[in-house]
Design a protein around this motif. Structure first.
Motif, short mmCIF file in Angstrom:
data_model
loop_
_atom_site.label_atom_id
_atom_site.label_comp_id
_atom_site.label_asym_id
_atom_site.label_seq_id
_atom_site.Cartn_x
_atom_site.Cartn_y
_atom_site.Cartn_z
N UNK A 27 42.84 51.89 31.15
CA UNK A 27 41.63 52.11 30.36
C UNK A 27 40.54 51.11 30.74
N UNK A 28 39.29 51.46 30.54
CA UNK A 28 38.20 50.50 30.79
C UNK A 28 38.46 49.21 30.03
N UNK A 29 38.19 48.09 30.70
CA UNK A 29 38.46 46.79 30.14
C UNK A 29 39.85 46.26 30.43
N UNK A 30 40.70 47.10 30.96
CA UNK A 30 42.07 46.69 31.26
C UNK A 30 42.19 45.97 32.59
N UNK A 31 43.43 45.65 32.93
CA UNK A 31 43.72 44.89 34.15
C UNK A 31 44.84 45.55 34.94
N UNK A 32 44.80 45.32 36.24
CA UNK A 32 45.86 45.71 37.15
C UNK A 32 45.99 44.64 38.22
N UNK A 33 47.20 44.50 38.76
CA UNK A 33 47.38 43.64 39.93
C UNK A 33 47.98 44.47 41.06
N UNK A 34 47.24 44.53 42.14
CA UNK A 34 47.72 45.22 43.34
C UNK A 34 48.45 44.23 44.24
N UNK A 35 49.48 44.72 44.91
CA UNK A 35 50.21 43.92 45.88
C UNK A 35 50.25 44.67 47.21
N UNK A 36 50.30 43.92 48.28
CA UNK A 36 50.42 44.50 49.62
C UNK A 36 51.39 43.65 50.41
N UNK A 37 52.50 44.25 50.80
CA UNK A 37 53.53 43.54 51.55
C UNK A 37 53.43 43.93 53.02
N UNK A 38 53.35 42.93 53.87
CA UNK A 38 53.23 43.14 55.31
C UNK A 38 54.57 42.95 55.99
N UNK A 39 54.79 43.70 57.06
CA UNK A 39 55.99 43.54 57.85
C UNK A 39 55.72 43.94 59.29
N UNK A 40 56.48 43.37 60.20
CA UNK A 40 56.38 43.76 61.60
C UNK A 40 55.37 43.00 62.42
N UNK A 41 54.69 42.03 61.81
CA UNK A 41 53.75 41.20 62.56
C UNK A 41 53.62 39.86 61.83
N UNK A 42 52.95 38.92 62.47
CA UNK A 42 52.82 37.56 61.93
C UNK A 42 51.69 37.53 60.90
N UNK A 43 51.98 38.00 59.72
CA UNK A 43 50.97 38.15 58.68
C UNK A 43 50.20 36.86 58.42
#
Length: 115
Positions: A12-28
């Motif tokens: 809902x408007x005013x709310x929060x989320x946390x996105x994650x991105x996991x890397x693999x296969x290279x020197x992140x």
């Protein structure tokens, strides 16, 4: 090589989320990382970026003060904390990693801000 995003959803408007991105296969840890988004009928835009060690960050004006990008190189992960979400934040969010001329993209995660 993979970048896998997670954490999207309906909020809902005013709310929060946390996105994650996991890397693999290279020197992140040697790559700068960013979050982009693309809303319906819009061009893809960069919303936040962080350097390879997490020392320097940049934000689009539209998200300054509401979004925070961070990374944990030990976990090969970059995060996007999104607070006070607005309907205009509705988009597919993409993770991006770049070093010199080499870059990688994730498949995207949908964020929908609506009642």
């Amino acid at each position: 090589v993979q970048l896998v995003e997670s954490g999207g959803g309906l909020v809902q408007p005013g709310g929060s989320l946390r996105l994650s991105c996991v890397a693999s296969g290279f020197s992140f840890q040697r790559y700068a990382a960013s979050w982009y988004r693309q809303g319906p009928g819009e061009e893809r835009e960069r919303v936040a970026a962080v350097d390879s060690i997490g020392a320097v960050t940049e934000y689009a004006d539209s998200v300054k003060g509401r979004f925070t990008i961070s990374r944990d190189n030990a976990r090969n992960t970059v995060y996007l904390q999104m607070n006070n979400l607005k309907s205009d934040d509705t988009a597919v969010y993409y993770c991006h990693a770049i070093r010199l001329s080499q870059e990688f993209w994730g498949q995207g995660t949908q964020v929908t801000v609506s009642f």
